[in-house]
Structures are given as C-alpha cells and as structure tokens.
Design an enzyme around this catalytic site. Structure first.
Site, PDB file in Angstrom:
ATOM      1  N   SER A   1      -3.654  76.546  44.633  1.00 22.11           N
ATOM      2  CA  SER A   1      -5.081  76.888  44.532  1.00 22.11           C
ATOM      3  C   SER A   1      -5.680  77.408  45.824  1.00 22.11           C
ATOM      4  O   SER A   1      -6.548  78.276  45.795  1.00 22.11           O
ATOM      5  CB  SER A   1      -5.865  75.670  44.058  1.00 22.11           C
ATOM      6  OG  SER A   1      -5.752  74.611  44.988  1.00 22.11           O
TER       7      SER A   1
ATOM      8  N   HIS B   1      -4.140  77.959  38.217  1.00 25.59           N
ATOM      9  CA  HIS B   1      -4.467  79.282  38.774  1.00 25.59           C
ATOM     10  C   HIS B   1      -3.475  80.358  38.347  1.00 25.59           C
ATOM     11  O   HIS B   1      -3.545  81.492  38.830  1.00 25.59           O
ATOM     12  CB  HIS B   1      -4.563  79.194  40.302  1.00 25.59           C
ATOM     13  CG  HIS B   1      -5.667  78.292  40.719  1.00 25.59           C
ATOM     14  ND1 HIS B   1      -6.976  78.719  40.824  1.00 25.59           N
ATOM     15  CD2 HIS B   1      -5.679  76.964  40.984  1.00 25.59           C
ATOM     16  CE1 HIS B   1      -7.739  77.691  41.167  1.00 25.59           C
ATOM     17  NE2 HIS B   1      -6.983  76.610  41.266  1.00 25.59           N
TER      18      HIS B   1
ATOM     19  N   LYS C   1     -11.059  78.460  34.540  1.00 26.73           N
ATOM     20  CA  LYS C   1     -10.777  79.425  35.608  1.00 26.73           C
ATOM     21  C   LYS C   1     -10.577  80.798  34.961  1.00 26.73           C
ATOM     22  O   LYS C   1     -11.557  81.406  34.534  1.00 26.73           O
ATOM     23  CB  LYS C   1      -9.608  78.931  36.441  1.00 26.73           C
ATOM     24  CG  LYS C   1      -9.917  77.522  37.019  1.00 26.73           C
ATOM     25  CD  LYS C   1      -8.909  77.035  37.972  1.00 26.73           C
ATOM     26  CE  LYS C   1      -9.021  75.545  38.252  1.00 26.73           C
ATOM     27  NZ  LYS C   1     -10.336  75.055  38.668  1.00 26.73           N
TER      28      LYS C   1
HETATM   29  C1  PLP Z   1      -4.386  73.172  40.798  1.00 25.63           C
HETATM   30  C2  PLP Z   1      -5.618  72.616  40.180  1.00 25.63           C
HETATM   31  N1  PLP Z   1      -5.485  71.679  39.238  1.00 25.63           N
HETATM   32  C3  PLP Z   1      -6.559  71.144  38.646  1.00 25.63           C
HETATM   33  C4  PLP Z   1      -7.828  71.555  38.979  1.00 25.63           C
HETATM   34  C5  PLP Z   1      -9.001  70.921  38.309  1.00 25.63           C
HETATM   35  O1  PLP Z   1      -9.387  71.698  37.229  1.00 25.63           O
HETATM   36  P1  PLP Z   1     -10.867  71.606  36.674  1.00 25.63           P
HETATM   37  O2  PLP Z   1     -11.701  72.472  37.551  1.00 25.63           O
HETATM   38  O3  PLP Z   1     -10.768  72.071  35.266  1.00 25.63           O
HETATM   39  O4  PLP Z   1     -11.274  70.177  36.776  1.00 25.63           O
HETATM   40  C6  PLP Z   1      -8.016  72.526  39.935  1.00 25.63           C
HETATM   41  C7  PLP Z   1      -9.389  72.975  40.272  1.00 25.63           C
HETATM   42  O5  PLP Z   1      -9.700  73.614  41.180  1.00 25.63           O
HETATM   43  C8  PLP Z   1      -6.878  73.081  40.559  1.00 25.63           C
HETATM   44  O6  PLP Z   1      -7.011  74.006  41.509  1.00 25.63           O
END
Ligand code: PLP
Length: 395
Positions: A184, A212, A243
């Site tokens: 991310s 992502h 996203k």
């Molecule tokens: C790799 C990763 N997993 C999980 C999440 C969390 O997802 P959510 O925004 O749907 O809570 C993010 C959020 O930025 C992320 O970058």
C-alpha cells in the site's frame, strides 16, 4: 493533596509530543469537485491522494444502482449478518465476487481493516505460526497481534529469509504466510510466484491481501495472485471494495468451507451490523464495470507511467513500480512542507509519516487515477517542480 488529574492534560501532552516530532496529523476537509478534483480545506485542487484508482466512486452506473437499492432496501442492513442482516443483495454480491475471483465462495466484510482484524484470530491460535511481511498493512499487524499464534515478521519481499524462517518453524501446528499483493505505501509487488511455490513446498497456507491490486492488475483486474498465476494456490485472498472499486467494504475469497468457518468463528464478522444494502448494490455494479471496461485499467497505467517518468525527470526519487508512486522525502518536516506547497499550487497529495511507514522513509504517496487527463498530470508536474524548489528539495 494533589488535585484530581485533568483528562485534558495528558491529551495535550501527547499532542504536543507529536507536534514537536513533526508527526501530528490533522484531517483535511474535501468537498466534491469535477472528476479527479475536490476543494481541499476550501482550496480547489487536483486530487492525487485517493485510492479510487479506476475513477469509479462517482460513476453514473454505480450511483444508479445505489439509488435503486436505497428505494427498495432503505438505508441500513438492520442487524449483523448472522441475525437479520443478510439480504438478497449481500448473497448476490458474494456469488458474483466468487465467480469474478474464480473461487468457490466469497464472504463480505465491513472493511479491509475489520476483515484483517478478525481473520487471523479466527484462523490461528496457540501452536500456530503467522509469517508476515515486514511492510504489511497495519490491519494485518493488528490482526496478527490479536491471534494467539506466534508472529514471525520476515524482511520485506525476502523469499530466502522466509524459506529459512519457515524451515525453523516446521514444528508449528499450522503455518500461514501473509503478504500484500501490491504494497500500500511502497507500491511494489510481492514475489507471489516464488512465495506460492515455497508455501506449497513447506505445506504453509498462503494469505494474500489484494487491497491495492484488485481491479488494477491481473486478467480483468482480478489482482496480484491472478497476475502471477497462483490464484489456486492461495488459501485465502482478501479484496477491498473501497479502493479501485470505488465503494466500501471488503471480502474474503476462498473455499465454501472457509466461508462457513468464518461465519462461525470470525468475531469481526459476527459482532457487527452488516454492510448497508445500498453500498452492496453499488459494489455489484462496480465489479461489473471493472471487469467490462479494461480501458479504465489501461488509462490508469498510462497515467501512472507518465507521472512516474515526469517526477523522476524533475529529480524526485520515486519508489515501487505500480499505480502507487511513493515520492521519497525521508523526513517529516520536508514531507509536510512539500504537501502544503503542492496544495498552495492546486495539487493535493498526502504526506506519509511514521508510524504508517518506518522512520526515515517518509514520502508523498502520489496516486493518479483513470479519471485524470494528460493536462491534469502536466499541471501536477509543474506544481511538483515549483513546490520542490520552494521547499529546497529540488534545485
Ligand atoms: C493492504 C491493505 N489492507 C487492508 C486495508 C484496509 O482496507 P479498508 O480501507 O477497506 O479498511 C488497507 C487500507 O488502506 C490496505 O492498504
């Protein structure tokens, strides 16, 4: 006798401490603008900070689907999935996601964060071992901590080190390897082909967070496992709907039995009100649009390549190799100064500091989307040139 402690005091002290270390965070207020833009704290700006990679958040087809669901299903799901909160739309989206991901079943969660926080606690216990990449997202870190398994953090993308650590823990009851597909904050990809091969050899279960990568890479945007040809090797893939799909929520893709297991064991699914049907309806449409319109992905990648080349041409160090462009600034002060100087010039990019990234590796996380035009990116590059000089990063 000392007076009773003032609760405001410790809050003020903690905030002051963050301030002096350059780590105090504030919320920016966005108001809607034309595609790819917003008013940010009252100032019109091109937004290069969102995860709406395909530009779907404002797509007319998603809005229409949401509007229709609002009329038929109202505003809320009314209960947890296990009580009275599983609506026809939830099941329809889960079936469509399973088809899209090429697996037996999918299970919705309220967000990627709540999915990760619940998954590891449900799956792993004392006697088990979780192998987690050093740069995995905070939600994975928190989820691992909540499980009672041993957590072994392996160096970022280092398959040899992972192999050694897996060998050392062969006595564990079950071993899970967890990695993001595209990371991310660094925008680089996990070596999934090698990790999957290793996991198979070691009889470890592979968990891939596709937050992502979903909608962005792989055939039809099915993510990093699909891109690496290891979909069938993953025990579990986590996709997020907030996203590239432009909505909200998340899902686990895997076997039918995994879905049943999580319905019975995953506390962050069981003990919370389900996603509102209106959101679920928009997600269904988003999955269709993302699969039907490969042109959106092509535009995103063209934009990302163009902006990356332009930023490097100006003299910035840009990490990763995906749609996420980390422009390295290293220290908090200059990071936030550059972010502010860019906003003054009509470009909104957020500075990323510890604890989101390790100390000494602050960056601006620059994310073009499919909604941006070439002229937008040229405007952004001009702003980066001027702002970089203004804060002393560029000559
Ligand atoms: C790799 C990763 N997993 C999980 C999440 C969390 O997802 P959510 O925004 O749907 O809570 C993010 C959020 O930025 C992320 O970058």
């Amino acid at each position: 006798m000392a007076g009773s402690p003032d609760p405001e005091d410790f809050l003020a002290e903690a905030l002051h401490d963050l301030e002096v270390r350059g780590l105090r965070r504030t919320l920016r207020c966005l108001e809607p603008g034309a595609e790819g833009t917003a008013r940010v704290d009252g100032r019109p700006a091109l937004v290069l900070a969102s995860n709406d990679y395909l530009g779907l958040a404002g797509h007319p087809r998603l809005i229409k689907a949401a509007r229709e669901a609002l009329e038929t299903h109202g505003c809320g799901a009314t209960a947890s999935r296990l009580i009275a909160g599983t609506w026809d739309l939830h099941l329809a989206l889960e079936a469509e996601l399973a088809r899209f991901m090429g697996c037996e079943a999918a299970l919705l969660f309220n967000s990627g964060y709540t999915a990760n926080v619940g998954l590891f606690q449900a799956l792993a216990d004392r006697g088990d071992c979780l192998f987690s990449d050093a740069l995995n997202h905070a939600s994975i870190i928190d989820g691992c901590r909540l499980s009672r398994a041993e957590v072994v953090v392996y160096p970022h993308r280092d398959v040899d080190a992972l192999a050694r650590l897996l060998r050392e823990r062969r006595g564990a009851r079950r071993r899970f390897v967890v990695t993001e597909g595209i990371f991310s904050m660094d925008g680089d990809a996990a070596p999934l082909a090698a990790i999957a091969k290793l996991a198979r050899r070691e009889h470890a279960f592979l968990i891939v967070d596709e937050a992502h990568a979903l909608g962005v890479i792989g055939p039809d945007g099915r993510g990093a496992c699909a891109a690496a040809g290891v979909e069938a090797e993953a025990f579990l893939r986590l996709g997020t709907l907030g996203k590239a799909l432009g909505c909200f929520g998340a899902f686990v893709a895997g076997s039918r039995r995994l879905r049943e297991f999580l319905i019975n064991r995953c506390r962050s699914l069981i003990f919370t009100t389900a996603l509102p049907p209106v959101v679920v309806a928009a997600c269904r449409e988003a999955v269709r649009v993302a699969a039907e319109q490969p042109g959106l992905r092509e535009r995103l990648w063209t934009n990302a390549r163009y902006l990356r080349a332009g930023l490097e041409g100006l003299g910035y160090t840009v990490g990763g190799g995906s749609q996420i462009l980390p422009v390295m600034t290293y220290e908090p002060g200059v990071t936030m100064a550059l972010s502010e100087a860019l906003l003054e010039r009509g470009v909104y990019v957020q500075g990323i500091r510890p604890p989101t990234v390790p100390p000494g590796s602050c960056r601006l996380r620059v994310t073009p989307t499919a909604a941006h035009m070439r002229a937008d990116l040229d405007r952004a590059l001009a702003a980066f040139a001027a702002a970089g000089r203004a804060v002393g990063l560029l000559r």
